[in-house]
Enzyme design. Structure first.
Site, short mmCIF file in Angstrom:
data_model
loop_
_atom_site.label_atom_id
_atom_site.label_comp_id
_atom_site.label_asym_id
_atom_site.label_seq_id
_atom_site.Cartn_x
_atom_site.Cartn_y
_atom_site.Cartn_z
N ARG A 163 32.15 37.98 39.76
CA ARG A 163 31.27 37.02 40.58
C ARG A 163 30.68 36.81 39.51
O ARG A 163 29.46 34.98 38.77
CB ARG A 163 30.03 37.30 40.91
CG ARG A 163 30.26 38.55 42.25
CD ARG A 163 31.20 37.63 43.65
NE ARG A 163 31.48 38.34 44.77
CZ ARG A 163 32.41 37.78 45.27
NH1 ARG A 163 33.42 36.46 44.88
NH2 ARG A 163 32.58 38.86 46.59
N ARG A 177 42.48 44.59 45.53
CA ARG A 177 41.54 45.77 45.61
C ARG A 177 41.10 46.67 45.58
O ARG A 177 39.86 47.73 45.64
CB ARG A 177 40.35 44.48 46.41
CG ARG A 177 39.92 43.49 46.70
CD ARG A 177 38.83 43.04 47.79
NE ARG A 177 37.96 43.36 47.21
CZ ARG A 177 37.39 42.92 48.49
NH1 ARG A 177 38.00 41.98 50.19
NH2 ARG A 177 35.46 43.12 49.28
N LYS A 229 33.25 51.78 49.55
CA LYS A 229 33.47 50.85 50.11
C LYS A 229 35.41 50.59 50.61
O LYS A 229 35.34 50.26 50.08
CB LYS A 229 33.32 49.01 50.27
CG LYS A 229 33.05 48.73 48.78
CD LYS A 229 32.40 47.28 48.38
CE LYS A 229 33.60 46.70 47.35
NZ LYS A 229 32.84 45.10 46.72
N HIS A 273 36.07 38.92 57.78
CA HIS A 273 35.45 38.18 57.73
C HIS A 273 35.55 37.12 58.87
O HIS A 273 34.37 36.39 59.09
CB HIS A 273 35.45 37.38 56.32
CG HIS A 273 35.51 37.91 55.07
ND1 HIS A 273 36.39 38.65 54.47
CD2 HIS A 273 34.34 38.11 53.99
CE1 HIS A 273 36.15 39.31 53.63
NE2 HIS A 273 34.86 39.25 52.97
N ASP A 281 28.44 46.04 55.28
CA ASP A 281 28.76 44.68 54.53
C ASP A 281 28.07 43.62 54.91
O ASP A 281 27.37 43.41 56.25
CB ASP A 281 30.07 44.75 54.99
CG ASP A 281 31.11 43.64 54.24
OD1 ASP A 281 31.00 42.79 53.03
OD2 ASP A 281 32.50 44.25 54.38
#
Length: 588
Positions: A96, A157, A187, A200, A273
């Site tokens: 980010r 990831r 996570k 998602h 999440d």
């Protein structure tokens, strides 16, 4: 604290804008439409927020000075207890905060390095820079074991496919972040590594038996807890062997309280999440999800899609007796303990002064950048090197055409991967030209690349990006026109189109020219199994500048390829057969 104050401590929300007050008008409009407030200060005041999370697509992360100033404004808006400012800064595919901050190799690249020391150092550097920006919690490291190569949401990831190796890397990163004063979050519990569905946009089911879960999924979380991880983030997945109710783990009392709390002995913060994701919203309405997560054992409620509905639902649940205030107190105390551990409750200034000292002297410090380059050089993996094509010698200034996929990464790169690679090769003495053909090259793009290759090139370097399922990233400017769950999905992954093989067609056409072809998989290393035979093939596990520059140095012989596969690469035509096993990698 009043009941409203305590409930607010459990919520972590995003907000649009680069300032805590008076953001750009477009951000004001988006905040009013999605959140019912104008800016971060109003959001904190209305919901007594315990936490704020930064995203690039929310326009929170322009540059270090601005981020530090935003953090300061958020803390000034907090009525009493300082706000825990957080971010998803996994590095690699999910970052980010971009340049001039130090961009480090992501999890699978670190897994390829085989070095826990590199992972620990990367986390320490990342944490040091985040803290200089007023950020005290990072939702990292990823403790998922990437069992399924087709996993659309985890992939690179993850540190890899070996549970014990992943456990070691998770431990190292927890230690590194903690040494920098950053709260960590392992996570996605109970493990999101073996699914072809994306939480998602849908509700995945994990069909591991309890024994398989113990063998594959549990070790990294056990290791994280033993290392003192501050929080564990839940997954919006159904695991029938752990809870046959059909509820996602985020809402499952048997999983969060029965397994994570009671069996694994974790007494830190359980963070959900994003509650805007479709996986947690398929069975219950937004007025129930936050309440059910708390009843299951969660403490932090991340990004509910309608904060007013979720906040009032929790308060109403306490007043009706569905939740006790004692249960709320348990979660508030866990959140406050985490805030205390990172120095937010001890009188220390919660944010730095946003001046060149200390912020700009820490973020992107020369020593950090040099360490990132050194770590990246240990991750580049050479899988094919027919007749010793690599390294290419720049002595005769050979002409190299760089074509292929150019996935966009708003934080991690300074330009398309083809351009970054061409620039890096030119700096090393080559005559390199970039010709991006995209993640789904059409016939015209392929013909143009072939013609360019036949124009006197000595080699062609092709960047590939998930050949079997090409991906394109939506433009961030569309954020205002998307639903919140789709916005969050865009933050973590690209939108995949199944069974696209045009990248393989490009590789085959270039190979037919007779010019030596080198491929570089800039995301998942499985591409080598889905492309025609080439003269050389490498994997960088990411398309950030630091990984691409390292790959260029390997191609030029300035660095030896030292990476080893942290996942097995299986044959495309027979997945039961391993083409390249864990630990495979060539060198010179």
């Amino acid at each position: 604290m009043s009941l409203e104050d305590k409930v607010g401590q459990l919520f972590v929300m995003h907000v649009y804008g680069h300032r805590a007050t008076d953001p750009d008008q477009d951000d004001v409009d988006t905040n009013l439409r999605e959140l019912g407030v104008r800016d971060a200060a109003e959001l904190i005041a209305r919901y007594r927020l315990g936490g704020v999370i930064y995203f690039g697509w929310a326009h929170n992360t322009r540059d270090p000075h601005q981020i530090a100033e935003l953090s300061r404004g958020i803390q000034e808006a907090a009525p009493g207890v300082p706000v825990l400012i957080s971010v998803d800064q996994e590095h690699g595919a999910v970052a980010r905060v971009g340049a001039p901050a130090t961009l480090l190799p992501g999890a699978m690249a670190l897994g390829a390095s085989g070095s826990y020391d590199h992972a620990r150092e990367a986390a320490r550097i990342a944490g040091t820079e985040l803290r200089a920006l007023g950020i005290r919690q990072d939702y990292a490291p990823d403790a998922d074991v990437n069992v399924d190569p087709a996993n659309p949401v985890i992939g690179v990831r993850s540190f890899g496919a070996d549970p014990e190796a992943v456990a070691g890397f998770v431990t190292a990163q927890v230690e590194g972040y903690r040494s920098a004063g950053i709260a960590t979050a392992a996570k996605h519990f109970p493990g999101h590594g073996d699914t072809t569905d994306d939480s998602h946009t849908e509700l995945p089911h994990i069909h591991h038996t309890r024994e398989e879960w113990e063998r594959y999924d549990a070790p990294p979380f056990r290791a994280a807890i033993a290392a003192g991880v501050d929080s564990v983030m839940t997954a919006h997945i159904v695991v029938p062997a752990l809870d046959p109710s059909g509820d996602p783990a985020t809402l499952s009392h048997p999983i969060l309280t029965g397994i994570l709390r009671e069996e694994l002995g974790f007494d830190g913060v359980i963070a959900t999440d994003s509650l805007a994701m479709r996986g947690v919203r398929t069975k219950y309405g937004d007025d129930r999800v936050a309440v059910l997560a708390l009843k299951a054992g969660a403490d932090q409620l991340l990004n509910p899609p309608r904060p007013d509905v979720a906040w009032h639902a929790v308060i109403d649940a306490v007043r009706s007796g569905e939740l006790t205030e004692a249960r709320i107190d348990e979660s508030v105390l866990r959140v406050l303990r985490m805030k205390a551990r990172v120095g937010l409750l001890d009188g220390e200034e919660p944010t730095p002064t946003p001046t060149p000292t200390p912020t700009l002297s820490t973020v992107g410090a020369p020593a950090h950048l040099a360490a990132a380059d050194r770590i990246a050089e240990a991750t580049t993996t050479l899988l094919v090197n027919t007749d010793g094509l690599l390294p290419l010698s720049p002595a005769t200034r050979p002409r190299v055409l760089v074509v292929g996929a150019d996935p966009r990464s708003p934080s991690g790169t300074t330009g398309p991967p083809t351009a970054v690679l061409a620039d890096a090769l030119n700096a090393l003495g080559f005559q390199a030209t970039a010709l991006p053909t995209g993640t789904a090259p059409d016939e015209a793009a392929i013909e143009k690349a072939v013609a360019a290759a036949q124009g006197g090139q000595d080699a062609v370097l092709v960047t590939t990006y998930n050949i079997t399922t090409h991906a394109t990233t939506r433009d961030n400017t569309q954020a205002a026109n998307t639903t919140l769950d789709n916005t969050h999905a865009r933050a973590h992954r690209a939108t995949d189109s199944p069974d696209d093989t045009s990248q393989a067609t490009l590789v085959a056409a270039l190979k037919a020219t007779g010019v030596p072809v080198i491929t570089l998989a800039v995301r998942n290393p499985y591409d080598v199994a889905h492309q025609p035979p080439v003269d050389a093939a490498l994997a960088s596990y990411s398309w950030t500048d630091v990984e691409l520059r390292a790959a260029a140095r390997v191609i030029a012989g300035r660095a030896a390829p030292r990476g080893r596969l942290p996942v097995p690469v299986r044959r495309a035509d027979d997945p039961a057969q391993v083409l390249y096993p864990i630990g495979y990698g060539l060198t010179y």
